[in-house]
Design a protein around this motif. Sequence first.
Motif, PDB file in Angstrom:
ATOM      1  N   ASP A 138      80.297  67.597  21.809  1.00 16.21           N
ATOM      2  CA  ASP A 138      79.677  69.451  22.093  1.00 16.21           C
ATOM      3  C   ASP A 138      81.011  70.397  22.234  1.00 16.21           C
ATOM      4  O   ASP A 138      79.899  71.233  21.444  1.00 16.21           O
ATOM      5  CB  ASP A 138      80.304  68.263  23.758  1.00 16.21           C
TER       6      ASP A 138
ATOM      7  N   LYS B 179      73.262  73.404  16.782  1.00 10.68           N
ATOM      8  CA  LYS B 179      73.267  72.540  18.426  1.00 10.68           C
ATOM      9  C   LYS B 179      71.952  71.864  18.176  1.00 10.68           C
ATOM     10  O   LYS B 179      71.976  70.501  19.380  1.00 10.68           O
ATOM     11  CB  LYS B 179      73.585  73.649  19.484  1.00 10.68           C
ATOM     12  N   ALA B 180      70.793  72.387  17.649  1.00  8.25           N
ATOM     13  CA  ALA B 180      69.307  71.804  17.855  1.00  8.25           C
ATOM     14  C   ALA B 180      69.625  70.601  16.922  1.00  8.25           C
ATOM     15  O   ALA B 180      69.211  69.614  17.954  1.00  8.25           O
ATOM     16  CB  ALA B 180      68.701  72.659  17.996  1.00  8.25           C
TER      17      ALA B 180
ATOM     18  N   LYS C 255      72.164  63.386  19.885  1.00 12.40           N
ATOM     19  CA  LYS C 255      72.789  63.259  21.132  1.00 12.40           C
ATOM     20  C   LYS C 255      71.342  62.503  21.636  1.00 12.40           C
ATOM     21  O   LYS C 255      72.252  61.446  22.327  1.00 12.40           O
ATOM     22  CB  LYS C 255      73.252  64.256  21.452  1.00 12.40           C
ATOM     23  N   GLU C 256      70.401  62.366  21.757  1.00 13.54           N
ATOM     24  CA  GLU C 256      68.812  62.136  22.836  1.00 13.54           C
ATOM     25  C   GLU C 256      68.682  60.790  22.519  1.00 13.54           C
ATOM     26  O   GLU C 256      68.675  59.914  23.528  1.00 13.54           O
ATOM     27  CB  GLU C 256      67.747  63.304  22.840  1.00 13.54           C
TER      28      GLU C 256
ATOM     29  N   TRP D  52      72.144  68.460  16.982  1.00 13.54           N
ATOM     30  CA  TRP D  52      72.920  67.985  17.565  1.00 13.54           C
ATOM     31  C   TRP D  52      72.425  67.029  18.715  1.00 13.54           C
ATOM     32  O   TRP D  52      72.675  66.268  19.122  1.00 13.54           O
ATOM     33  CB  TRP D  52      74.198  68.419  18.005  1.00 13.54           C
ATOM     34  N   GLU D  53      71.564  67.897  19.284  1.00 14.67           N
ATOM     35  CA  GLU D  53      71.189  67.630  20.578  1.00 14.67           C
ATOM     36  C   GLU D  53      69.875  66.325  20.418  1.00 14.67           C
ATOM     37  O   GLU D  53      69.607  65.308  20.863  1.00 14.67           O
ATOM     38  CB  GLU D  53      69.921  68.998  21.508  1.00 14.67           C
ATOM     39  N   GLU D  54      69.323  66.915  19.701  1.00 13.04           N
ATOM     40  CA  GLU D  54      68.391  65.275  19.027  1.00 13.04           C
ATOM     41  C   GLU D  54      69.170  64.407  19.094  1.00 13.04           C
ATOM     42  O   GLU D  54      68.233  62.906  18.721  1.00 13.04           O
ATOM     43  CB  GLU D  54      66.990  65.207  17.571  1.00 13.04           C
TER      44      GLU D  54
END
Length: 859
Positions: A378, A830-831, A837-838, A833-835
């Motif tokens: 993050d 970030k997009a 991370k989820e 990483w969000e995948e």
Amino acid sequence: MSQRKLGAKTSLPDDPEWITFPRSDGDAKLLPKNTERIVDSSGQVNFMRPVGLDESAAINWRVGVGSQVAIKLDYPEGPSYVLKNWPDGYQFYDHNKGPAPSPRHDPYLCGSTLVNRFRSINEFIPHAVWLMTDETLNRANCECKYCAKKPQRVVTEVLALPSGPRRGSSTASSPSKSIRRHREVRKPRQYAQVRRAPKPVKTVRAGPEQSLVQERDNDVRHSLVTGEAGVSRWHRKGELVWCALNPPIRGEKEDGCIQFWPGIVDRVDVHTDVLRHENAIDAALESMQIHPAELDPGTASGEDNSPVVSGDANTKPPWDVRQWYSYNVKLLAVTSTCVVSDNEVLPYLAYAPSEQLLGTLQDQLQQIMHTNAIAEMDSDLTRTFLFSPIPEKQDAQDPFAGPSTVLVPDFARYREAVVPFSLAVQIASNVAGFWGPTDEWECKFTIPTNTPPPPPPEPRPHASTPAQESDAGLSLEALLTQAAENNAVDVNHRATAQNVQINPDGIYRPQGMSDEEFEERRTRMLGQHPVPAPVVTQTRYQGLWWGAERIWTDELVRLKLARCQFAPAGTDVFYPPAGPSASGARMWRTAATRRPWTNDGSGTTKECRACGQLYELADGDWEDPMEPSQPPPQASGSSNGKGKERASDVGAGANGSVAVSQGQSGPSFMPGPSPLKPPPLPNPDPAVSVADTADAALAQTTQGSGKFKAQTVGSQLSHPANSVPYPLPRPPKGFKFHRIHPPGHEVVLSLPLISGRYYPGLLEHPLMQPLIDKAFDVPSSDGGLEKSRHLWAMEGLVAGVHQSMDPTIWKPSRTVMFKDADAESRSHFKALWEEVKESRVQIDMSQYLNPDAMDVDMY
């Protein structure tokens, strides 16, 4: 102390038109505090009495200011304009000062944060107009005496304000006393005087109001430098380049190492080295003759007699001077800045990460996202990485050695470099998609018409009087008859040069001749009236940010189209191709970047285009049958003058062209032949008499002696003194540049057809040698040299479409380009990483809720 009062009473006009201030620079906190009447021990008062809007003094100011504001703002005439109130935070005061029974009264308008107080109506009028018109409240736009720092007398004269008493509203408070007049003593009249002889006024020629950008002149000239003492400078401040890492960052795979890092050129420095030749000094000393000086018979014997050293003036010095450039490059996505030489940096288009490297980075990035701590990932989305691609501080001390090729594996360092390098590559890719013109200026020009003037009308037969026949030149007898009749007329009524009717064109018009007949005669004698070409004012630009590159006008760029795609058979304004080799690339010299207005059916929009001259690559020994060949001017940025001449614009070429050609004609701001390099005089055979060649020599030397009035659009920009034309850059080996259209023409193209800058000698760069060798090793069955067309396109050997910039998004400045590119890259990162991370959070939650899910029942 003089005694004053506020003046006569003033009342509001009938049916006034109110004026209200839409904004104000006032602040009630700045109003005077001494508003109470206090009589001191000596019977004096000194206080500021607030004056209401309905008092006569305030009405006088409101009427005076309102009427002038209406005039300055072009309000309709007729109504009586009056200020409805003061600006917010303002207050009108009566300054009482002096003896308590009869103090002096001075009106002041206070409350402005920029001006302490306004003492008269004329002082406040320019400030009021500024408050009514300037939405930004920029003090530099106000013309009052306090904001403009000018005397009130000058402000009153310039703005044509009403003249009156100095303070306008002050009169004596006591009855005027009779003044005793003294007898005026007349001075003796002066009948003679000696003075200095007057000198004529020096007329100063108005120079250009717009100037050439200094950075543009320096960049273009430095890119054209050739010779042993110096090298050309390719890279410019703000450009995106690839910096060679020495040593590279090596990972697990041999073809996945990081050899280059993208960065921004922040500063350019020039260095000079003096290299001594081996054994050259000893040879130079041996060539010198050292002998004792002969004593002068008239000198004393005790004087020192030094040896005299003599040598050959043509002896080459035992050293060489070499210049080279170093670049301070800010690496993307990290905090590091490196200093590199020309041999350690490449243009952005000259290198691209291999597919193997990109695949390795993608695998490593996915592994890092799945293994690193979530909090650490993050923080990586917003911070600039402290990772340094340069392990130690390096100075550009040996610019000709090149980077090291020894690769030492360092898996931990490679893993640490994956995230910042991936982000840096994405930022650079986004910057390459932006463009924007720079250095705007207003260009005025006329568009020549291609249609010939209509022929004069045929004279129509008509009955004419003898006087008219003589004027038409019909017969000699008619002329003699008219002369005899004219001599018989009284001298006061005789047709002479003082009383005849002469047309402004210089043609005599007899009495009784109709307008149609006179126009027919004027057309027969002078031809048709020339139709003046309309003057067009166009916004043009001197520079252009084109993706990763900085492009200036008057320099050569590459186009996407090949020569065979543009008038392959030639037209009336384009020459046919220059032989078999002309099917290659097409080069284009920019003359200006302009922004015309177009209409796409839904309304008027802005579109940026470029204009200039077109060139093609021809064989070096090919001779142009359409134009006489001339040697190109030297690529040098210096001149022979001392630089003390007045900087001004230079005349244009005789052909009116707006870009340089391959001969001695200069660019848009220079005359055809360079005044610093005149053409050689005729050199006849010694057996030929001088008289036979005198006419040709005189014609050649006096050709440009008169004042040259022809100008081009480029002459509207002032240039440094002793400016020399920008020559064409060095063509590829074995080729030369050939202009494909005659002088006096230019081609207008859309910006997307520009591929990018032209880099002469790029294929000889040390960092390009591995790529060149690899391209030559490709067998013909796999494509051969055609497979590496992106390399040959950088030097213009093939069409620029094979390696070009393709920016599509306009940005207002270079700073905005890098900021937006960084933001978009981090948003993409970030997009991704969000995948990840989820998915990691879901796996962690499932293991937390069902810890025995992986247990196996053995019963």
